[in-house]
Write a protein that holds these residues in place. Structure first.
Motif, PDB file in Angstrom:
ATOM      1  N   LYS A 178      12.806  71.872   7.779  1.00  0.00           N
ATOM      2  CA  LYS A 178      13.780  72.118   6.703  1.00  0.00           C
ATOM      3  C   LYS A 178      13.900  70.905   5.785  1.00  0.00           C
ATOM      4  CE  LYS A 178      16.709  75.405   9.219  1.00  0.00           C
ATOM      5  NZ  LYS A 178      18.016  75.614   9.907  1.00  0.00           N
ATOM      6  N   VAL A 179      13.848  69.722   6.381  1.00  0.00           N
ATOM      7  CA  VAL A 179      14.030  68.492   5.611  1.00  0.00           C
ATOM      8  C   VAL A 179      12.714  68.030   4.981  1.00  0.00           C
ATOM      9  CG1 VAL A 179      14.755  66.074   5.721  1.00  0.00           C
ATOM     10  CG2 VAL A 179      15.963  67.802   7.068  1.00  0.00           C
ATOM     11  N   LEU A 180      11.626  68.137   5.746  1.00  0.00           N
ATOM     12  CA  LEU A 180      10.321  67.641   5.292  1.00  0.00           C
ATOM     13  C   LEU A 180       9.490  68.785   4.720  1.00  0.00           C
ATOM     14  CD1 LEU A 180       9.590  65.478   8.471  1.00  0.00           C
ATOM     15  CD2 LEU A 180      10.728  64.762   6.356  1.00  0.00           C
ATOM     16  N   ASP A 181      10.080  69.514   3.795  1.00  0.00           N
ATOM     17  CA  ASP A 181       9.422  70.714   3.281  1.00  0.00           C
ATOM     18  C   ASP A 181       8.554  70.453   2.063  1.00  0.00           C
ATOM     19  OD1 ASP A 181      11.428  70.153   1.504  1.00  0.00           O
ATOM     20  OD2 ASP A 181      12.131  72.227   1.305  1.00  0.00           O
ATOM     21  N   ASP A 182       8.504  69.212   1.591  1.00  0.00           N
ATOM     22  CA  ASP A 182       7.714  68.920   0.402  1.00  0.00           C
ATOM     23  C   ASP A 182       7.149  67.504   0.510  1.00  0.00           C
ATOM     24  OD1 ASP A 182       6.599  69.360  -2.102  1.00  0.00           O
ATOM     25  OD2 ASP A 182       8.305  68.460  -3.140  1.00  0.00           O
ATOM     26  N   GLY A 183       5.846  67.376   0.309  1.00  0.00           N
ATOM     27  CA  GLY A 183       5.220  66.068   0.316  1.00  0.00           C
ATOM     28  C   GLY A 183       4.777  65.579   1.681  1.00  0.00           C
ATOM     29  N   TYR A 184       4.838  66.446   2.685  1.00  0.00           N
ATOM     30  CA  TYR A 184       4.408  66.069   4.033  1.00  0.00           C
ATOM     31  C   TYR A 184       3.343  67.040   4.533  1.00  0.00           C
ATOM     32  CZ  TYR A 184       8.338  62.832   4.284  1.00  0.00           C
ATOM     33  OH  TYR A 184       9.196  61.794   4.055  1.00  0.00           O
ATOM     34  N   ASP A 185       2.242  66.483   5.002  1.00  0.00           N
ATOM     35  CA  ASP A 185       1.172  67.291   5.593  1.00  0.00           C
ATOM     36  C   ASP A 185       1.475  67.490   7.068  1.00  0.00           C
ATOM     37  OD1 ASP A 185      -0.308  67.333   3.185  1.00  0.00           O
ATOM     38  OD2 ASP A 185      -1.091  65.328   3.633  1.00  0.00           O
ATOM     39  N   ILE A 186       1.223  68.700   7.570  1.00  0.00           N
ATOM     40  CA  ILE A 186       1.603  69.056   8.945  1.00  0.00           C
ATOM     41  C   ILE A 186       0.363  69.314   9.791  1.00  0.00           C
ATOM     42  CG2 ILE A 186       2.916  70.652  10.376  1.00  0.00           C
ATOM     43  CD1 ILE A 186       4.540  71.304   7.769  1.00  0.00           C
ATOM     44  N   GLU A 187       0.244  68.597  10.880  1.00  0.00           N
ATOM     45  CA  GLU A 187      -0.868  68.753  11.821  1.00  0.00           C
ATOM     46  C   GLU A 187      -0.302  68.880  13.233  1.00  0.00           C
ATOM     47  OE1 GLU A 187      -4.273  68.819  11.216  1.00  0.00           O
ATOM     48  OE2 GLU A 187      -3.835  68.834   9.060  1.00  0.00           O
ATOM     49  N   ILE A 188      -0.863  69.791  14.011  1.00  0.00           N
ATOM     50  CA  ILE A 188      -0.433  70.014  15.394  1.00  0.00           C
ATOM     51  C   ILE A 188      -1.606  69.715  16.313  1.00  0.00           C
ATOM     52  CG2 ILE A 188       0.451  71.710  17.050  1.00  0.00           C
ATOM     53  CD1 ILE A 188       1.623  73.231  14.605  1.00  0.00           C
ATOM     54  N   VAL A 189      -1.407  68.803  17.242  1.00  0.00           N
ATOM     55  CA  VAL A 189      -2.457  68.407  18.184  1.00  0.00           C
ATOM     56  C   VAL A 189      -1.998  68.723  19.595  1.00  0.00           C
ATOM     57  CG1 VAL A 189      -3.895  66.520  19.033  1.00  0.00           C
ATOM     58  CG2 VAL A 189      -3.147  66.537  16.632  1.00  0.00           C
ATOM     59  N   GLU A 190      -2.795  69.477  20.330  1.00  0.00           N
ATOM     60  CA  GLU A 190      -2.443  69.808  21.721  1.00  0.00           C
ATOM     61  C   GLU A 190      -3.573  69.423  22.652  1.00  0.00           C
ATOM     62  OE1 GLU A 190      -4.005  72.227  23.619  1.00  0.00           O
ATOM     63  OE2 GLU A 190      -4.702  73.818  22.278  1.00  0.00           O
ATOM     64  N   THR A 191      -3.195  68.953  23.842  1.00  0.00           N
ATOM     65  CA  THR A 191      -4.148  68.495  24.853  1.00  0.00           C
ATOM     66  C   THR A 191      -3.839  69.152  26.189  1.00  0.00           C
ATOM     67  OG1 THR A 191      -4.254  66.344  23.729  1.00  0.00           O
ATOM     68  CG2 THR A 191      -5.147  66.459  25.960  1.00  0.00           C
ATOM     69  N   HIS A 192      -4.858  69.737  26.811  1.00  0.00           N
ATOM     70  CA  HIS A 192      -4.682  70.409  28.099  1.00  0.00           C
ATOM     71  C   HIS A 192      -5.866  70.134  29.033  1.00  0.00           C
ATOM     72  CE1 HIS A 192      -1.592  72.755  25.972  1.00  0.00           C
ATOM     73  NE2 HIS A 192      -1.107  73.010  27.168  1.00  0.00           N
ATOM     74  N   HIS A 193      -5.701  70.539  30.273  1.00  0.00           N
ATOM     75  CA  HIS A 193      -6.717  70.375  31.308  1.00  0.00           C
ATOM     76  C   HIS A 193      -7.981  71.178  30.992  1.00  0.00           C
ATOM     77  CE1 HIS A 193      -5.528  74.402  32.728  1.00  0.00           C
ATOM     78  NE2 HIS A 193      -4.295  73.985  32.458  1.00  0.00           N
ATOM     79  N   ARG A 194      -9.045  70.821  31.655  1.00  0.00           N
ATOM     80  CA  ARG A 194     -10.360  71.421  31.377  1.00  0.00           C
ATOM     81  C   ARG A 194     -10.432  72.901  31.729  1.00  0.00           C
ATOM     82  NH1 ARG A 194     -11.886  68.246  36.139  1.00  0.00           N
ATOM     83  NH2 ARG A 194     -12.751  66.666  34.747  1.00  0.00           N
ATOM     84  N   HIS A 195      -9.488  73.415  32.536  1.00  0.00           N
ATOM     85  CA  HIS A 195      -9.554  74.808  32.977  1.00  0.00           C
ATOM     86  C   HIS A 195      -8.878  75.780  32.019  1.00  0.00           C
ATOM     87  CE1 HIS A 195     -11.125  73.352  36.765  1.00  0.00           C
ATOM     88  NE2 HIS A 195     -10.069  72.558  36.907  1.00  0.00           N
ATOM     89  N   LYS A 196      -8.156  75.280  31.031  1.00  0.00           N
ATOM     90  CA  LYS A 196      -7.449  76.181  30.112  1.00  0.00           C
ATOM     91  C   LYS A 196      -8.461  76.961  29.283  1.00  0.00           C
ATOM     92  CE  LYS A 196      -3.574  76.426  26.871  1.00  0.00           C
ATOM     93  NZ  LYS A 196      -2.969  77.533  27.652  1.00  0.00           N
ATOM     94  N   VAL A 197      -8.264  78.275  29.182  1.00  0.00           N
ATOM     95  CA  VAL A 197      -9.282  79.128  28.575  1.00  0.00           C
ATOM     96  C   VAL A 197      -8.997  79.513  27.121  1.00  0.00           C
ATOM     97  CG1 VAL A 197      -9.964  80.081  30.803  1.00  0.00           C
ATOM     98  CG2 VAL A 197      -8.200  81.255  29.460  1.00  0.00           C
ATOM     99  N   ASP A 198      -7.760  79.321  26.637  1.00  0.00           N
ATOM    100  CA  ASP A 198      -7.450  79.704  25.258  1.00  0.00           C
ATOM    101  C   ASP A 198      -7.111  78.473  24.424  1.00  0.00           C
ATOM    102  OD1 ASP A 198      -5.119  79.631  26.967  1.00  0.00           O
ATOM    103  OD2 ASP A 198      -3.941  80.353  25.271  1.00  0.00           O
TER     104      ASP A 198
END
Length: 293
Positions: A167-187
């Motif tokens: 809501k606050v950072l709705d302009d001028g900010y690039d959004i990236e989502i990084v997720e890390t999981h174990h080797r067995h995760k299939v999706d």
């Protein structure tokens, strides 16, 4: 005299009644676990054993599992009196609620019997297609269901923080989502990462299907300011790390949740079980369970 923690564990696993205040007998929720011999299944069974108000009533797994026929709590060195079975009807016949962290196809098969038998469900399975989500919603017309990509209380609080940040950072900010999981995760990306993207996109009034970018390679051109990027890392035995980066000019904000073990998912699942106690039907999520709506 106050009961010790170990006594409460024994009472829960054996299904005996636990004296309450004034000698009353509180409710014990009869819970079945799908994927009972997997990592998450073991964590759920241990959490149920430790909970004074829950007891294991069924344990499901694939026919190929070496645990079929064995006591579901044998890995803890205790007897629950509940054998692991591949027969869905047998596994659900004594249960009020099923907790399912398996695969989409397996979860949907379990839900068919849940609907027939009137068994409620707590679903932490990820990777459902839109059509499969519609089937779950249809099932919820007859039985109460909590469906969430992540049952962790901390992760769901993180979702709420992301709403505020977006809501606050709705302009001028690039959004990236990084997720890390174990080797067995299939999706990939994880269901939690996708939910984070959905939460942010909703606040920003963007269609995630149109603005999501899944990984980058080669000459990609300049970044579109309206996109939401996803990156997935797989390796080792990492339970689950999620970071959302809001990168602006001269500053960046990172909101991160790290899970050290699966106990947080198990405890959140039991909170969902308790939430469903007075629900006959309907589709809910962890915001409902935690009162965050």
């Amino acid at each position: 005299m106050a009961r010790t923690r170990e006594t409460l564990k024994n009472v829960a696993v054996e299904g005996a009644t636990q004296p309450g205040v004034g000698g009353g007998t509180p409710t014990q929720y009869r819970v079945a676990v799908a994927g009972a011999s997997g990592r998450m299944g073991h964590m759920l069974i241990e959490a149920i054993r430790e909970a004074h108000d829950c007891r294991l009533a069924g344990a499901l797994d694939l026919p190929s599992s070496p645990s079929i026929g064995n006591d579901a709590a044998a890995f803890l060195g205790h007897a629950s009196g509940v054998p692991v079975t591949a027969d869905i009807r047998t596994g659900l016949q004594n249960a009020e609620v099923l907790i399912d962290f398996t695969r989409p196809e397996g979860t949907l098969n379990h839900l068919k019997l849940c609907r027939e038998l009137g068994v409620k469900a707590v679903i932490g399975t990820t990777g459902f297609s839109e059509a499969q989500k519609e089937l779950i919603a249809d099932t919820a017309r007859d039985v109460a269901i909590v469906l969430a990509p992540n049952m962790s209380v901390g992760v769901n609080v993180t979702f709420k923080l992301l709403e505020l940040a977006a809501k606050v950072l709705d302009d001028g900010y690039d959004i990236e989502i990084v997720e890390t999981h174990h080797r067995h995760k299939v999706d990939a990306p994880s269901g939690t990462a996708l939910k984070m993207g959905e939460v942010i996109a909703k606040v920003l009034e963007r269609d995630l299907k149109k603005v999501a970018v899944y990984g980058r390679e080669g000459v990609t051109g300049e970044r579109d300011a309206r996109t939401i990027g996803f990156s997935a890392v797989r390796g080792g035995d990492i339970v689950g790390d999620h970071t959302v980066l809001f990168a602006g000019t001269g500053e960046r904000i990172e909101i991160t949740h790290r899970a050290a073990n699966r106990a947080t998912y198990a405890q959140g699942s039991l909170r969902a079980v308790r939430f469903l106690a007075d629900k006959a039907s309907g589709l809910y999520d962890m915001f409902d369970v935690l009162g965050l709506k």
